[in-house]
Write a protein that holds these residues in place. Structure first.
Motif, PDB file in Angstrom:
ATOM      1  N   VAL A 113     103.131  -1.948  13.462  1.00 57.27           N
ATOM      2  CA  VAL A 113     101.877  -1.424  14.665  1.00 57.27           C
ATOM      3  C   VAL A 113     101.473  -2.237  15.692  1.00 57.27           C
ATOM      4  CG1 VAL A 113     101.425  -0.939  12.250  1.00 57.27           C
ATOM      5  CG2 VAL A 113     100.789  -2.921  12.631  1.00 57.27           C
ATOM      6  N   PRO A 114     100.327  -1.884  16.201  1.00 62.28           N
ATOM      7  CA  PRO A 114      99.992  -2.911  17.521  1.00 62.28           C
ATOM      8  C   PRO A 114      99.835  -4.090  16.467  1.00 62.28           C
ATOM      9  CG  PRO A 114      99.335  -0.998  17.790  1.00 62.28           C
ATOM     10  CD  PRO A 114      99.340  -0.799  16.589  1.00 62.28           C
ATOM     11  N   TYR A 115      99.474  -5.235  17.566  1.00 61.25           N
ATOM     12  CA  TYR A 115      98.734  -6.575  16.767  1.00 61.25           C
ATOM     13  C   TYR A 115      99.160  -8.047  17.651  1.00 61.25           C
ATOM     14  CZ  TYR A 115     103.595  -8.291  18.854  1.00 61.25           C
ATOM     15  OH  TYR A 115     104.645  -8.533  20.018  1.00 61.25           O
ATOM     16  N   PRO A 116      97.227  -8.875  17.260  1.00 56.64           N
ATOM     17  CA  PRO A 116      97.450  -9.588  17.964  1.00 56.64           C
ATOM     18  C   PRO A 116      98.024 -10.924  18.473  1.00 56.64           C
ATOM     19  CG  PRO A 116      96.454  -9.755  15.967  1.00 56.64           C
ATOM     20  CD  PRO A 116      97.394  -8.899  15.813  1.00 56.64           C
ATOM     21  N   TRP A 117      97.253 -11.336  19.838  1.00 59.21           N
ATOM     22  CA  TRP A 117      98.280 -13.179  20.176  1.00 59.21           C
ATOM     23  C   TRP A 117      97.264 -13.530  19.511  1.00 59.21           C
ATOM     24  CZ3 TRP A 117     102.845 -14.694  19.584  1.00 59.21           C
ATOM     25  CH2 TRP A 117     103.771 -14.069  19.289  1.00 59.21           C
ATOM     26  N   GLY A 118      96.139 -13.501  19.679  1.00 61.54           N
ATOM     27  CA  GLY A 118      95.245 -14.480  19.456  1.00 61.54           C
ATOM     28  C   GLY A 118      94.045 -14.161  18.652  1.00 61.54           C
ATOM     29  N   ALA A 119      92.374 -13.264  19.364  1.00 60.70           N
ATOM     30  CA  ALA A 119      91.674 -13.407  19.006  1.00 60.70           C
ATOM     31  C   ALA A 119      91.427 -12.269  17.889  1.00 60.70           C
ATOM     32  CB  ALA A 119      90.368 -13.198  19.589  1.00 60.70           C
ATOM     33  N   HIS A 120      91.027 -12.051  17.016  1.00 63.79           N
ATOM     34  CA  HIS A 120      90.934 -10.714  16.032  1.00 63.79           C
ATOM     35  C   HIS A 120      90.022  -9.981  15.242  1.00 63.79           C
ATOM     36  CE1 HIS A 120      91.401 -14.547  12.828  1.00 63.79           C
ATOM     37  NE2 HIS A 120      91.451 -13.871  11.905  1.00 63.79           N
ATOM     38  N   TYR A 121      88.855 -10.500  15.429  1.00 63.36           N
ATOM     39  CA  TYR A 121      88.146  -9.630  15.544  1.00 63.36           C
ATOM     40  C   TYR A 121      87.037  -9.712  15.501  1.00 63.36           C
ATOM     41  CZ  TYR A 121      86.053 -13.932  13.493  1.00 63.36           C
ATOM     42  OH  TYR A 121      85.546 -15.660  13.017  1.00 63.36           O
ATOM     43  N   LEU A 122      85.831  -9.312  15.389  1.00 67.49           N
ATOM     44  CA  LEU A 122      84.666  -9.419  16.702  1.00 67.49           C
ATOM     45  C   LEU A 122      82.982  -9.346  15.535  1.00 67.49           C
ATOM     46  CD1 LEU A 122      82.413  -9.910  18.545  1.00 67.49           C
ATOM     47  CD2 LEU A 122      82.795  -7.157  19.167  1.00 67.49           C
ATOM     48  N   ALA A 123      82.590 -10.560  14.610  1.00 69.13           N
ATOM     49  CA  ALA A 123      81.725 -10.290  14.079  1.00 69.13           C
ATOM     50  C   ALA A 123      80.629  -9.325  14.585  1.00 69.13           C
ATOM     51  CB  ALA A 123      81.043 -11.579  13.770  1.00 69.13           C
TER      52      ALA A 123
END
Length: 545
Positions: A102-112
């Protein structure tokens, strides 16, 4: 921790590990960032460009969120937009990977969920279909499929997993009372307004109150504020420390009390639909937002491009010199305007104009991000975000957790032997102590084996057999991941960011506000685009901020 101590600690862990038969580590590598090429600026070893200049309407230095947001703002004007990015991938600390199941993050992983005041970010989310409308109170309505699904967070505490980050049933009465008092104070500060009628803490930051009594909080550290207010129980201190490391990459003693309280009181998005979760998440984290910016702006992006100088020229032109790192060739671009979407310390090196001397001095926190490609879920009750109390790192997120689109899952099926089990876990560790330079040097000097072993040992209390389930672990070292809002970071003129460096050169980076929030990076890019457009005679219409 100094360099010698750090290497000794991770080296000792690696030696213990290799001494155990049958416990070989997974495969993997350190994938970035491009520290070696970037350090050419510091050493002054970059060649001078020769040959004819390339042409563009606007050159954007830096392909992170701020730079791509600037391109997004300019996209409707029919311009030739050129983005020069040093790294091998766009997105900055919102970069992502797609070579796993699956795609995955290398840094920021969400936006409130953004506040209604974050107009530019909500505009982007509306274009993406994440904001589906507006309620009678003028609040955005979010696509529920993008809000984090339950279970969202869990904490490994005292040998067991607990839902959420506050295991009240496992705490002492004193700890529960203090936690309740802290949350009550958090609610008060969220609703608080200053003497000028503005919210005490707001996003974007420049909408916050200028009340001197509130700004005095920037003279204290978060640790000093907790002491002053009588918050002393170990769990409460851990809880706040975790938040400071998670958002700012700094220990309690390193973070301004104003910034720390903003973390708890700056988010105002409140509606019934957000009662279950207020986090917008995707498998690739904020990489999905970067993709949206790239798709809508469609700039010409040059990766592996080290910008060495930016100079205004006669006749209303700007010359940008850069090195194609892969080819070792020095080149230059002439444009009507330039936007420097880079940290302040980089801008001071590449832009000779006097305005650059007025850029804020920021300390950047170092981070380690590890992506663990696992054969099967580490346990049947895994959540999106898993945190270990007392660990060195901040825990991990599960990239598969939000993957509920059947078509997306089906498209991955041919790559999986057991498509419902394999996933990617993204582990985060912020190095928040005062010796930033020493820690950064230690990280850059450490071998993959030592760092990978440190990740597995940090997770071992909750997952003692994880080592056997990991096929591959790749690592990203972010030497300058984000500005750390130390006491005094607001400066003498709070909330008045320097944007225009020259008539046709603007600056766009989260070093401006001093806090690395997506909405701030996005607003910085939009502001810079609107600033240079006015000077270069580019019609954009009314402001999006």
């Amino acid at each position: 921790m100094n360099r010698r101590g750090f290497l000794s600690a991770v080296g000792a862990g690696w030696l213990v590990h290799t001494a155990l038969p049958g416990r070989a580590p997974p495969s993997g590598r350190i994938v970035g960032a491009a520290h070696g090429a970037g350090h050419l600026l510091r050493g002054g070893g970059a060649p001078a460009p020769s040959g004819p200049a390339e042409r563009a309407d606007v050159v954007i230095v830096g392909g992170g969120v701020s730079g791509l947001s600037a391109a997004w703002r300019l996209a409707g004007a029919g311009l030739d937009l050129r983005v020069l990015e040093l790294e091998p991938r766009p997105g900055g600390t919102s970069a992502w990977g797609e070579d796993g199941v699956v795609p995955y993050p290398w840094g920021a992983h969400y936006l409130a969920a953004p506040n209604p005041e974050a107009r530019a970010t909500l505009r982007l989310l509306e274009e993406m279909g994440v904001v589906t409308g507006w309620d009678a109170a003028g609040r955005p309505v979010f696509d529920p499929r993008r809000l984090c699904h339950a279970p969202g967070e869990r904490l490994f505490y005292a040998g067991a997993w607990h839902a959420g980050l506050t295991p009240e049933g496992a705490l002492s009465g004193e700890e529960r009372d203090e936690l309740e008092r802290f949350h009550a104070r958090e609610d008060e500060l969220t609703e608080l307004t200053g003497a000028d009628g503005r919210a005490a803490f707001q996003i974007p930051l420049d909408r916050s109150s200028r009340d001197p009594e509130l700004l005095e909080l920037d003279r204290l550290s978060m640790a000093a504020w907790l002491d002053r207010e009588g918050y002393r129980t170990p769990f409460l201190r851990w809880y706040v420390r975790y938040a400071m490391l998670d958002d700012f990459g700094g220990e309690l003693e390193e973070i301004s009390a104003w910034a720390g309280l903003h973390y708890f009181a700056g988010r105002k998005a409140r509606s019934p639909e957000l009662a279950g979760s207020r986090y917008l998440v995707w498998p690739e984290g904020n990489g999905r937002l970067v993709k949206a910016l790239l798709e809508r702006a469609a700039p010409r992006v040059s990766l592996g491009a080290l910008v060495t100088s930016v100079r205004p020229r006669p006749g209303g032109r700007v010359e940008v010199s850069y090195v194609d790192v892969a080819r070792g060739e020095a080149r230059r671009v002439e444009a009507r305007a330039a936007i420097l979407a880079a940290p302040a310390f980089i801008v001071r090196r590449i832009f000779a104009g006097g305005a650059a001397r007025g850029l804020p001095e920021r300390v950047a926190s170092a981070w380690l991000v590890a992506n663990l490609h696992v054969q099967r879920p580490v346990d049947p009750d895994h959540a999106w975000d898993s945190v270990l109390h007392g660990a060195d790192g901040l825990g991990y997120v599960d990239a598969r957790h939000q993957l509920t689109d059947l078509s997306a899952a089906t498209s991955q099926r041919s790559r999986l032997s057991t498509p419902t089990q394999r996933t990617v876990l993204t582990y985060y560790r912020a190095f928040g102590g005062p010796d930033v330079a020493g820690t950064r040097a230690a990280l850059l000097g450490a071998p993959w084996e030592a760092l990978a072993d440190g990740v597995l040992r940090d997770l071992a209390p909750a997952h003692p057999h994880l080592r056997d389930d990991v096929d591959r672990m790749d690592l990203m070292i972010w030497g300058h991941a984000m500005p750390r809002p130390r006491p005094g970071f607001l400066g003498a003129r709070p909330f008045e960011p320097l944007c225009a460096l020259d008539e046709r050169v603007a600056w766009a980076h989260v070093d401006q506000p001093g806090m690395a929030l997506f909405e701030e990076a996005h607003a910085c890019g939009v502001r810079a685009a609107e600033t240079v457009a006015a000077a270069a005679g580019i019609a954009l219409g009314e402001s999006w901020l």
